[in-house]
Design a protein around this motif. Structure first.
Motif, PDB file in Angstrom:
ATOM      1  N   TYR A  21       0.842  -1.193   0.000  1.00  0.00           N
ATOM      2  CA  TYR A  21       0.000   0.000   0.000  1.00  0.00           C
ATOM      3  C   TYR A  21       0.878   1.243   0.000  1.00  0.00           C
ATOM      4  O   TYR A  21       1.990   1.218   0.524  1.00  0.00           O
ATOM      5  N   ALA A  22       0.384   2.358  -0.566  1.00  0.00           N
ATOM      6  CA  ALA A  22       1.219   3.540  -0.746  1.00  0.00           C
ATOM      7  C   ALA A  22       0.606   4.810  -0.174  1.00  0.00           C
ATOM      8  O   ALA A  22      -0.573   5.094  -0.389  1.00  0.00           O
ATOM      9  N   ILE A  23       1.453   5.567   0.518  1.00  0.00           N
ATOM     10  CA  ILE A  23       1.178   6.964   0.837  1.00  0.00           C
ATOM     11  C   ILE A  23       1.740   7.748  -0.335  1.00  0.00           C
ATOM     12  O   ILE A  23       2.916   7.609  -0.679  1.00  0.00           O
ATOM     13  N   LEU A  24       0.889   8.563  -0.966  1.00  0.00           N
ATOM     14  CA  LEU A  24       1.270   9.250  -2.199  1.00  0.00           C
ATOM     15  C   LEU A  24       1.071  10.761  -2.060  1.00  0.00           C
ATOM     16  O   LEU A  24      -0.002  11.294  -2.386  1.00  0.00           O
ATOM     17  N   LEU A  59       2.878  -2.987  -5.695  1.00  0.00           N
ATOM     18  CA  LEU A  59       2.614  -1.580  -5.425  1.00  0.00           C
ATOM     19  C   LEU A  59       2.372  -0.816  -6.730  1.00  0.00           C
ATOM     20  O   LEU A  59       1.371  -0.102  -6.865  1.00  0.00           O
ATOM     21  N   HIS A  60       3.264  -0.987  -7.700  1.00  0.00           N
ATOM     22  CA  HIS A  60       3.099  -0.295  -8.988  1.00  0.00           C
ATOM     23  C   HIS A  60       1.799  -0.720  -9.681  1.00  0.00           C
ATOM     24  O   HIS A  60       1.056   0.129 -10.186  1.00  0.00           O
ATOM     25  N   ARG A  61       1.522  -2.025  -9.710  1.00  0.00           N
ATOM     26  CA  ARG A  61       0.318  -2.531 -10.382  1.00  0.00           C
ATOM     27  C   ARG A  61      -0.948  -2.013  -9.699  1.00  0.00           C
ATOM     28  O   ARG A  61      -1.873  -1.515 -10.359  1.00  0.00           O
ATOM     29  N   TRP A  69      -2.330   6.032 -11.682  1.00  0.00           N
ATOM     30  CA  TRP A  69      -1.075   6.792 -11.660  1.00  0.00           C
ATOM     31  C   TRP A  69       0.136   5.867 -11.728  1.00  0.00           C
ATOM     32  O   TRP A  69       0.103   4.757 -11.210  1.00  0.00           O
ATOM     33  N   THR A  70       1.225   6.390 -12.346  1.00  0.00           N
ATOM     34  CA  THR A  70       2.529   5.745 -12.209  1.00  0.00           C
ATOM     35  C   THR A  70       3.219   6.378 -11.008  1.00  0.00           C
ATOM     36  O   THR A  70       2.923   7.531 -10.639  1.00  0.00           O
ATOM     37  N   ILE A  71       4.133   5.622 -10.387  1.00  0.00           N
ATOM     38  CA  ILE A  71       4.842   6.105  -9.202  1.00  0.00           C
ATOM     39  C   ILE A  71       6.345   5.857  -9.358  1.00  0.00           C
ATOM     40  O   ILE A  71       6.763   5.057 -10.186  1.00  0.00           O
ATOM     41  N   ALA A  72       7.123   6.555  -8.536  1.00  0.00           N
ATOM     42  CA  ALA A  72       8.576   6.393  -8.540  1.00  0.00           C
ATOM     43  C   ALA A  72       9.099   6.430  -7.108  1.00  0.00           C
ATOM     44  O   ALA A  72       8.423   6.914  -6.194  1.00  0.00           O
ATOM     45  N   ARG A  73      10.298   5.908  -6.933  1.00  0.00           N
ATOM     46  CA  ARG A  73      11.057   5.951  -5.681  1.00  0.00           C
ATOM     47  C   ARG A  73      10.274   5.471  -4.454  1.00  0.00           C
ATOM     48  O   ARG A  73      10.268   6.146  -3.429  1.00  0.00           O
ATOM     49  N   PRO A  74       9.643   4.310  -4.520  1.00  0.00           N
ATOM     50  CA  PRO A  74       8.954   3.815  -3.327  1.00  0.00           C
ATOM     51  C   PRO A  74       9.959   3.496  -2.222  1.00  0.00           C
ATOM     52  O   PRO A  74      11.049   2.980  -2.483  1.00  0.00           O
TER      53      PRO A  74
END
Length: 147
Positions: A21-24, A59-61, A69-74
């Motif tokens: 899971y991500a905090i964005l 996470l990316h999927r 959204w696409t993400i970077a540097r998790p």
């Protein structure tokens, strides 16, 4: 590992369900997902790790599926577990939730996950409406470290 929410029900069998899971953070606000059914539930974007998939691949999927959204540097912040009934799978699960912070890069498409919508909230708003204590704990900790 920290447990949040209700304790396991004695005699109930739980299926292990690891997820990422991500905090964005985005321009002083946060990208969240709203799961619309069976009721509105605001969550950190993310979900279950599929067989053969790494937490970062997940996470990316999942971010792409749930908010587009696409993400970077998790960067991994930690993990928690919770015991819940998952009606969409008709199982009782011990969810093992790996939480990351990542940088949103680009909005590609609307959510493709059924019954999900993207929500952008201030930190205070997000903390007040997040649907589970584990997500809330990690967001509060992230916000405190930034101030």
């Amino acid at each position: 590992m920290r447990r949040v929410g209700e304790p396991p029900i004695p005699g109930k069998t739980y299926t292990s369900r690891p997820g990422a899971y991500a905090i964005l953070p985005l321009k002083g606000r946060f990208l969240m997902t709203a799961q619309l059914r069976p009721h509105v539930d605001i969550q950190l974007p993310g979900g279950g790790i599929d067989p053969g998939e790494s937490p970062l691949q997940t996470l990316h999927r999942e971010v792409m599926e749930e908010i587009g959204w696409t993400i970077a540097r998790p960067r991994r912040l930690g993990a928690f577990r919770r015991h819940v009934y998952m009606p969409e799978y008709d199982i009782w699960a011990e969810k093992i939730c790996h939480v990351y912070v990542a940088h949103p890069v680009r909005h590609i498409a609307p959510p493709i996950e059924p019954d999900h919508a993207t929500v952008v909230l201030s930190g205070e708003e997000a903390v007040s409406v997040l649907g589970n204590d584990g997500d809330r704990h990690f967001l509060e900790r992230f916000l405190a470290a930034r101030s």
